[in-house]
Design a protein around this motif. Structure first.
Motif, short mmCIF file in Angstrom:
data_model
loop_
_atom_site.label_atom_id
_atom_site.label_comp_id
_atom_site.label_asym_id
_atom_site.label_seq_id
_atom_site.Cartn_x
_atom_site.Cartn_y
_atom_site.Cartn_z
N GLU A 40 0.83 -1.21 0.00
CA GLU A 40 0.00 0.00 0.00
C GLU A 40 0.87 1.26 0.00
N GLN A 41 1.94 1.24 0.77
CA GLN A 41 2.84 2.39 0.79
C GLN A 41 3.54 2.56 -0.55
N LYS A 43 2.46 1.58 -3.46
CA LYS A 43 1.44 2.01 -4.43
C LYS A 43 1.25 3.52 -4.37
N LEU A 44 1.16 4.07 -3.16
CA LEU A 44 1.01 5.51 -3.00
C LEU A 44 2.22 6.25 -3.58
N VAL A 45 3.41 5.76 -3.29
CA VAL A 45 4.64 6.37 -3.79
C VAL A 45 4.66 6.36 -5.31
N GLU A 47 2.10 6.19 -7.37
CA GLU A 47 1.05 7.05 -7.92
C GLU A 47 1.47 8.51 -7.93
N GLN A 48 2.16 8.94 -6.87
CA GLN A 48 2.48 10.36 -6.72
C GLN A 48 3.87 10.72 -7.26
N VAL A 344 7.04 7.47 3.55
CA VAL A 344 5.68 7.24 4.00
C VAL A 344 5.71 6.57 5.37
N THR A 348 0.21 4.44 5.98
CA THR A 348 0.24 5.02 4.62
C THR A 348 0.04 6.53 4.68
N PRO A 350 1.85 10.11 4.15
CA PRO A 350 3.03 10.78 3.57
C PRO A 350 3.69 11.73 4.57
N LYS A 449 -3.68 11.38 7.57
CA LYS A 449 -3.59 11.36 6.11
C LYS A 449 -4.07 12.69 5.53
N GLN A 453 -1.46 16.44 3.44
CA GLN A 453 -1.53 17.03 2.11
C GLN A 453 -0.97 18.46 2.12
#
Length: 509
Positions: A40-41, A43-45, A47-48, A344, A348, A350, A449, A453
């Motif tokens: 999951e971590q 995947k986030l990395v 994506e961004q 991260v 999850t 950031p 989370k 942002q």
């Protein structure tokens, strides 16, 4: 207290900026990739940020279960290989669009010549009992990967031999001659599998690094070995002091730290055989310990921004250690913000440095300005984007950048900024104010989370015949990304944004 800097940026000049921030990122040992939170971590990395390679320890460690032995009918010990977990990990990487930067290590227990281990998870750091068996393992793994993912793909995966052999904790007695043998045998095994594999080392850190690098290159030259690249590591921390579960230390002067890489570059280029050979920094961060609270801070984010603006001057790539906090070198962490290496946090979430990489990933275009606090690029469509930072290692003060960018058309523009500083995009502060809970509820996790942002701000204004002038204010250790783009009018028939209010009150002019 506010420091002010003015830049008149012209469009006739182009400055050098080699942006390799997305080339590679580090990970904990490979077996951790079997965990859901790890994926999951990552995947986030992806994506961004979208890193192209991932490097970590432990592909040959026993939790991956690749190397096995059995006794045949004649009583002889035979090797056999189990690729079940390897396939799971590599399939997951493929799904997320990231290639491995293969670090070959550590030693499988049944192949090891000794019992010395490193880390909570006990990676064996002794030479093999049989270099023939070691070479067989290397070839078997590469051939299996070729069969599963295709030769043309797999030969693009760089291969690095071992990790920090100049430290006795990572290679028994830091035995230089024994490591040179390991490198030579591995190099032959890899090239025999396919000569197109890019293979390198010695993956040293900053301990006796000058002598190690010189001796390594002398050995390769004498043995007619031709490594395709050189690797080393780079950390920016003075020796830390331990307090409970955590280590604290001072950040080094960034220019002094960068000078060490310049020395390595000069050593490589002093050998006619290896002049111009790519140098990869396969690990870098501020602190070299996964329990340093500095990693979770805005100071870290600003310091890394400064580094990303400079590292390409000396290195082909520089791999941040690591993408996430599923990591167990010193054991399983007690809290979500424990000073782990990751971009991260667990849950999850950031951290500020995550956005430094996300911002640099957007710096694609023609670089028209680079300074110690700002990089500006112009895109093909004429718009501008930039990343700015306000690194404050001693005196904390705000920084106001006054910028004038070239523009010939007197039209309306939108300035969009994304800001990370102590008050924005900084979940560690929210966690602290919440009482620093060790185990987060679902609600607390979501709050963190949301707080992670960057804050987004926009304003519009018209360019003049002199260009576009505006200012950006950065709080201490802030990192800001901005985009300046001509407004394309898309107003729908009859729509009134002000809905009967005074239009002049909302223009921002």
């Amino acid at each position: 207290m506010e420091k002010q800097i003015r830049y008149q940026i012209g469009n006739e000049t182009e400055c050098s900026f080699k942006n390799h921030a997305d080339y590679c990122v580090g990970t904990g040992r490979m077996g951790l990739a079997l965990q859901q939170q790890y994926q999951e971590q990552l995947k986030l990395v992806q994506e961004q940020i979208g890193f192209r390679h991932i490097r970590g320890h432990g592909i040959f460690c026993d939790d991956m279960a690749i190397y096995q032995e059995y006794t045949d009918e004649s009583g002889s010990i035979r090797a056999e290989y189990n690729f079940t977990y390897l396939d799971m990990v590599m399939d997951a990487y493929q799904k997320l669009g990231i290639k491995p930067f293969l670090e070959l290590g550590f030693m499988p227990y049944k192949m090891a010549s000794g019992d010395q281990t490193v880390f909570y998870w006990k990676g064996n750091v002794t030479p093999p009992k049989s270099y023939e068996a070691w070479s067989g393992l290397v070839q078997a793994v590469l051939l299996h990967l070729i069969e599963r993912y295709g030769r043309e793909e797999v030969v693009t995966w760089p291969v690095e031999v071992w990790n920090e052999p100049n430290l006795p904790g990572f290679w028994k007695d830091a035995d230089r001659e024994e490591y040179f043998r390991l490198f030579q045998e591995t190099y032959y095994a890899v090239k025999k599998t396919d000569s197109r594999f890019l293979t390198g080392g010695p993956a040293i850190c900053g301990v006796d690094d000058v002598l190690w690098l010189e001796k390594f290159l002398e050995f390769c030259e004498a043995q007619d070995l031709k490594p395709d690249f050189i690797t080393r590591h780079h950390y920016m921390f003075e020796k830390p002091e331990q307090c409970g579960h955590y280590s604290y230390g001072a950040l080094r002067d960034p220019m002094t730290a960068l000078g060490e890489l310049k020395v390595s570059r000069e050593i490589i280029d002093s050998f006619e055989t290896f002049k111009g050979l790519p140098m990869h920094i396969t690990e870098f961060n501020t602190s070299y310990s996964p329990d340093s609270p500095i990693h979770d801070t805005t100071v870290n984010a600003a310091y890394v921004a400064w580094l990303l603006s400079k590292l390409g001057d000396y290195c082909e790539s520089y791999s941040y250690w690591t993408f996430g906090d599923i990591f167990e070198e010193k054991g399983v962490p007690f809290t979500p913000f424990h000073g782990g290496f990751g971009l991260v946090a667990n849950g999850t979430i950031p951290k500020p440095t995550f956005w430094t990489f996300a911002f640099f990933n957007k710096l694609q275009g023609r670089c028209i300005h680079r300074s110690d606090e700002l990089i500006v690029v112009q895109k093909d469509d004429g718009s501008y984007c930039a990343t700015a930072w306000n690194l404050c290692l001693e005196q904390k003060e705000c920084l106001r950048l006054y910028l004038t960018l070239p523009e010939k058309e007197e039209e309306e523009y939108c300035l969009l900024t994304k800001t990370v500083d102590e008050a924005h995009g900084n979940p560690r502060k929210i966690w602290h104010d919440m009482g620093e809970p060790s185990w987060l509820s679902k609600e607390e996790t979501q709050i963190l989370k949301d707080s992670a942002q960057p804050v987004i701000h926009t304003e519009t204004f018209c360019a003049s015949s002199c260009g576009i002038s505006f200012s950006i204010l950065l709080q201490p250790n802030a990192v800001v990304w901005f985009q300046l783009k001509k407004i394309k009018k898309c107003k729908d028939r009859g729509y009134d944004y002000f809905c009967g209010e005074d239009p002049a009150a909302g223009t921002g002019n």
